[in-house]
Design a protein around this motif. Structure first.
Motif, PDB file in Angstrom:
ATOM      1  N   VAL A  24       4.764   1.704 -10.693  1.00  0.00           N
ATOM      2  CA  VAL A  24       3.781   0.500 -10.814  1.00  0.00           C
ATOM      3  C   VAL A  24       4.525  -0.769 -10.378  1.00  0.00           C
ATOM      4  O   VAL A  24       4.193  -1.739  -9.348  1.00  0.00           O
ATOM      5  CB  VAL A  24       3.060   0.264 -11.819  1.00  0.00           C
ATOM      6  CG1 VAL A  24       2.018  -0.961 -11.747  1.00  0.00           C
ATOM      7  CG2 VAL A  24       1.893   1.586 -12.125  1.00  0.00           C
ATOM      8  N   LEU A  25       5.617  -1.128 -11.056  1.00  0.00           N
ATOM      9  CA  LEU A  25       6.383  -2.229 -10.635  1.00  0.00           C
ATOM     10  C   LEU A  25       7.119  -2.017  -9.487  1.00  0.00           C
ATOM     11  O   LEU A  25       6.861  -3.340  -8.638  1.00  0.00           O
ATOM     12  CB  LEU A  25       7.429  -2.297 -11.754  1.00  0.00           C
ATOM     13  CG  LEU A  25       6.756  -2.631 -13.231  1.00  0.00           C
ATOM     14  CD1 LEU A  25       7.883  -2.724 -14.255  1.00  0.00           C
ATOM     15  CD2 LEU A  25       6.001  -4.017 -13.323  1.00  0.00           C
ATOM     16  N   ARG A  26       7.524  -1.149  -9.021  1.00  0.00           N
ATOM     17  CA  ARG A  26       8.198  -0.912  -7.622  1.00  0.00           C
ATOM     18  C   ARG A  26       7.189  -1.244  -6.550  1.00  0.00           C
ATOM     19  O   ARG A  26       7.521  -1.989  -5.643  1.00  0.00           O
ATOM     20  CB  ARG A  26       8.904   0.364  -7.585  1.00  0.00           C
ATOM     21  CG  ARG A  26       9.712   0.549  -6.180  1.00  0.00           C
ATOM     22  CD  ARG A  26      10.510   2.193  -6.100  1.00  0.00           C
ATOM     23  NE  ARG A  26       9.505   3.305  -6.419  1.00  0.00           N
ATOM     24  CZ  ARG A  26       8.621   3.636  -5.335  1.00  0.00           C
ATOM     25  NH1 ARG A  26       8.535   3.113  -4.199  1.00  0.00           N
ATOM     26  NH2 ARG A  26       8.003   4.694  -5.565  1.00  0.00           N
ATOM     27  N   LEU A  27       6.123  -0.465  -6.513  1.00  0.00           N
ATOM     28  CA  LEU A  27       4.897  -0.684  -5.524  1.00  0.00           C
ATOM     29  C   LEU A  27       4.591  -2.175  -5.504  1.00  0.00           C
ATOM     30  O   LEU A  27       4.454  -2.870  -4.607  1.00  0.00           O
ATOM     31  CB  LEU A  27       3.825   0.182  -5.615  1.00  0.00           C
ATOM     32  CG  LEU A  27       4.275   1.787  -5.454  1.00  0.00           C
ATOM     33  CD1 LEU A  27       2.897   2.503  -5.836  1.00  0.00           C
ATOM     34  CD2 LEU A  27       4.780   1.975  -4.135  1.00  0.00           C
ATOM     35  N   GLN A  34      -0.895   0.409  -4.629  1.00  0.00           N
ATOM     36  CA  GLN A  34      -0.523   1.490  -5.774  1.00  0.00           C
ATOM     37  C   GLN A  34      -0.868   2.840  -5.141  1.00  0.00           C
ATOM     38  O   GLN A  34      -0.422   3.787  -5.849  1.00  0.00           O
ATOM     39  CB  GLN A  34      -1.181   0.985  -6.870  1.00  0.00           C
ATOM     40  CG  GLN A  34      -0.729  -0.323  -7.723  1.00  0.00           C
ATOM     41  CD  GLN A  34       0.448  -0.402  -7.932  1.00  0.00           C
ATOM     42  OE1 GLN A  34       1.310   0.785  -8.348  1.00  0.00           O
ATOM     43  NE2 GLN A  34       1.540  -1.190  -8.139  1.00  0.00           N
ATOM     44  N   ASP A  35      -1.589   3.079  -4.398  1.00  0.00           N
ATOM     45  CA  ASP A  35      -2.257   4.441  -3.823  1.00  0.00           C
ATOM     46  C   ASP A  35      -1.096   5.010  -2.662  1.00  0.00           C
ATOM     47  O   ASP A  35      -1.488   6.030  -1.970  1.00  0.00           O
ATOM     48  CB  ASP A  35      -3.456   4.542  -3.735  1.00  0.00           C
ATOM     49  CG  ASP A  35      -4.008   3.750  -2.645  1.00  0.00           C
ATOM     50  OD1 ASP A  35      -3.211   2.877  -2.070  1.00  0.00           O
ATOM     51  OD2 ASP A  35      -5.273   3.650  -2.061  1.00  0.00           O
ATOM     52  N   SER A  36      -0.074   4.041  -2.420  1.00  0.00           N
ATOM     53  CA  SER A  36       0.609   4.663  -1.415  1.00  0.00           C
ATOM     54  C   SER A  36       1.751   5.514  -1.733  1.00  0.00           C
ATOM     55  O   SER A  36       2.099   5.544  -2.909  1.00  0.00           O
ATOM     56  CB  SER A  36       1.602   3.474  -0.688  1.00  0.00           C
ATOM     57  OG  SER A  36       2.366   2.806  -1.522  1.00  0.00           O
ATOM     58  N   GLY A  37       2.521   6.073  -1.000  1.00  0.00           N
ATOM     59  CA  GLY A  37       3.461   7.070  -1.261  1.00  0.00           C
ATOM     60  C   GLY A  37       3.308   8.535  -0.891  1.00  0.00           C
ATOM     61  O   GLY A  37       1.887   8.762  -0.352  1.00  0.00           O
ATOM     62  N   SER A  38       3.988   9.411  -1.163  1.00  0.00           N
ATOM     63  CA  SER A  38       3.892  10.916  -0.720  1.00  0.00           C
ATOM     64  C   SER A  38       2.715  11.651  -1.514  1.00  0.00           C
ATOM     65  O   SER A  38       1.930  12.482  -1.024  1.00  0.00           O
ATOM     66  CB  SER A  38       5.011  11.400  -0.362  1.00  0.00           C
ATOM     67  OG  SER A  38       5.896  11.574  -1.888  1.00  0.00           O
ATOM     68  N   ARG A  39       2.551  11.164  -2.724  1.00  0.00           N
ATOM     69  CA  ARG A  39       1.776  12.074  -3.353  1.00  0.00           C
ATOM     70  C   ARG A  39       0.435  11.342  -3.676  1.00  0.00           C
ATOM     71  O   ARG A  39       0.704   9.938  -3.887  1.00  0.00           O
ATOM     72  CB  ARG A  39       2.309  12.347  -4.771  1.00  0.00           C
ATOM     73  CG  ARG A  39       3.609  13.119  -4.731  1.00  0.00           C
ATOM     74  CD  ARG A  39       4.383  13.336  -5.919  1.00  0.00           C
ATOM     75  NE  ARG A  39       3.577  13.879  -7.094  1.00  0.00           N
ATOM     76  CZ  ARG A  39       3.838  14.363  -8.292  1.00  0.00           C
ATOM     77  NH1 ARG A  39       5.087  13.850  -8.678  1.00  0.00           N
ATOM     78  NH2 ARG A  39       3.118  14.811  -9.182  1.00  0.00           N
TER      79      ARG A  39
END
Ligand code: SAM
Ligand code: SF4
Length: 339
Positions: A24-27, A34-39
């Motif tokens: 959460v802190l990285r995003l 917060q809903d980005s990324g591969s999963r």
């Protein structure tokens, strides 16, 4: 929720484990949704966190809101930033991917040439509010460097600034030397910086090699002799390997004299240091003058020839009347205390 510790507590109360917290802190600090990324987020987060996250996100977004933008001709852009309690501070988007952030509202050092110093200290800026300034900047432009050269003296808000630096240097995709801690110099800084997991680059606001003049120009800076400040900075630089930036706000007939140039050569020749000369950016009602660019360039050339690596720099966004603290002062309703 001004501090990173408050954010972490909120996330833990929602059931976040260490890896959720880091994510959460990285995003957030990278201004990614917060809903980005591969999963897919549903695969990753516990239900309580998934449900509570939108409210946390809304609070994080409210930590640093954009009040107004002031583009300069040099590619920089000054931002007036509103904090959760209605206070404002300034951030500056710099040309080539830097952002300059504020560490305090006002400043207690009271440098006689600085707009922020006229206000005295109003309040500390929390560690989460500092990271939020970077996240806000990243929502506008890519950021590859963060300099603590906005409003305030980072040494006087050391714990919050170092918490923010530690996060930005670990989760925030920034190399240690891309984080620049700018200070008038303080023993606590020279003790703390070498001990951190993230070791920022050091910018030392020296401005003069004369102890008596420094007391006049920086009335409430610690009384450390200029030579001792440079030695302390040099010890840190030897530990990190990257050069010390020595800041010199150039004031005509005040610190551009032959005596000062001799003093600079004495203190800095042979050191792993870069002297950044920044001609004074005019502040209303102050008696100082900025030397002509030609005169400043001649001084920089002379110093260079005498063995001091010197760079002559514009202060970003001069044309938008945006010297540090001036945007905030323009919007403030209380009168500025006269120097
Ligand atoms: C605003 S301070 C904030 C960081 C820290 N308090 C310090 O003094 O290094 C960042 C830099 O802005 C410079 N500065 C302040 N007022 C200025 C002015 N009117 N013109 C040009 N530079 C200025 C300071 O000398 C300092 O090097
Ligand atoms: S130059 Fe830095 S230390 Fe001096 S008053 Fe301004 S913000 Fe404070």
């Amino acid at each position: 929720m001004r501090q990173l510790s408050d954010v972490r507590d909120r996330l833990r109360a929602l059931g976040a484990g260490p890896s959720h917290e880091r994510r959460v802190l990285r995003l957030w600090s990278n201004a990614l949704p917060q809903d980005s990324g591969s999963r897919a987020i549903e695969d990753f987060l516990p239900k309580s966190l998934r449900e509570g996250l939108p409210a946390v996100e809304a609070e994080l977004a409210g930590l640093a809101r954009l009040v107004s933008r002031h583009p300069g001709e040099d590619g920089s852009e000054r931002l007036l930033v509103g904090l959760g309690d209605g206070q404002t501070c300034e951030s500056v988007l710099l040309p080539r991917g830097g952002v300059c952030v504020s560490s305090q509202i006002g400043c207690a050092v009271g440098c006689t040439f600085c707009m922020t110093g006229r206000e005295g200290l109003v309040r500390q800026i929390g560690s989460a509010e500092i990271v939020a300034q970077v996240a806000l900047a990243r929502s506008l432009r890519p950021v590859r460097k963060v300099v603590f050269m906005g409003m305030g003296e980072p040494a006087h808000n050391l714990a919050n600034v170092m918490d923010a630096i530690d996060l930005l240097g670990t989760a925030g995709n920034l190399g240690h030397k891309q984080l620049v801690f700018s200070t008038v110099g303080d023993e606590r800084v020279f003790e703390r910086l070498p001990r951190g997991p993230v070791k920022p680059a050091l910018a030392l606001s020296l401005h003069t090699t004369r102890a008596d003049l420094r007391e006049e120009l920086l009335p409430r800076a610690p009384r450390i002799a200029p030579q001792d400040l440079v030695e302390a900075g040099d010890a840190y630089v030897r530990a990190t390997g990257y050069p010390m930036q020595v800041q010199w706000t150039l004031l005509e007939d005040v610190n551009d004299t032959a005596e000062e140039l001799d003093g600079i050569v004495r203190l800095l020749r042979g050191k792993h240091a870069v002297l950044n000369m920044i001609p004074y950016n005019s502040v209303p009602d102050l008696p100082y003058r900025r030397p002509s660019w030609e005169k400043a360039a001649a001084i920089a050339r002379t110093l260079h020839q005498r063995g001091v690596l010197t760079k002559l720099r514009h202060s970003a966004g001069q044309d938008v009347e945006g010297g540090c603290g001036q945007l905030r002062a323009r919007g403030r309703t209380v009168p500025i205390v006269a120097v």
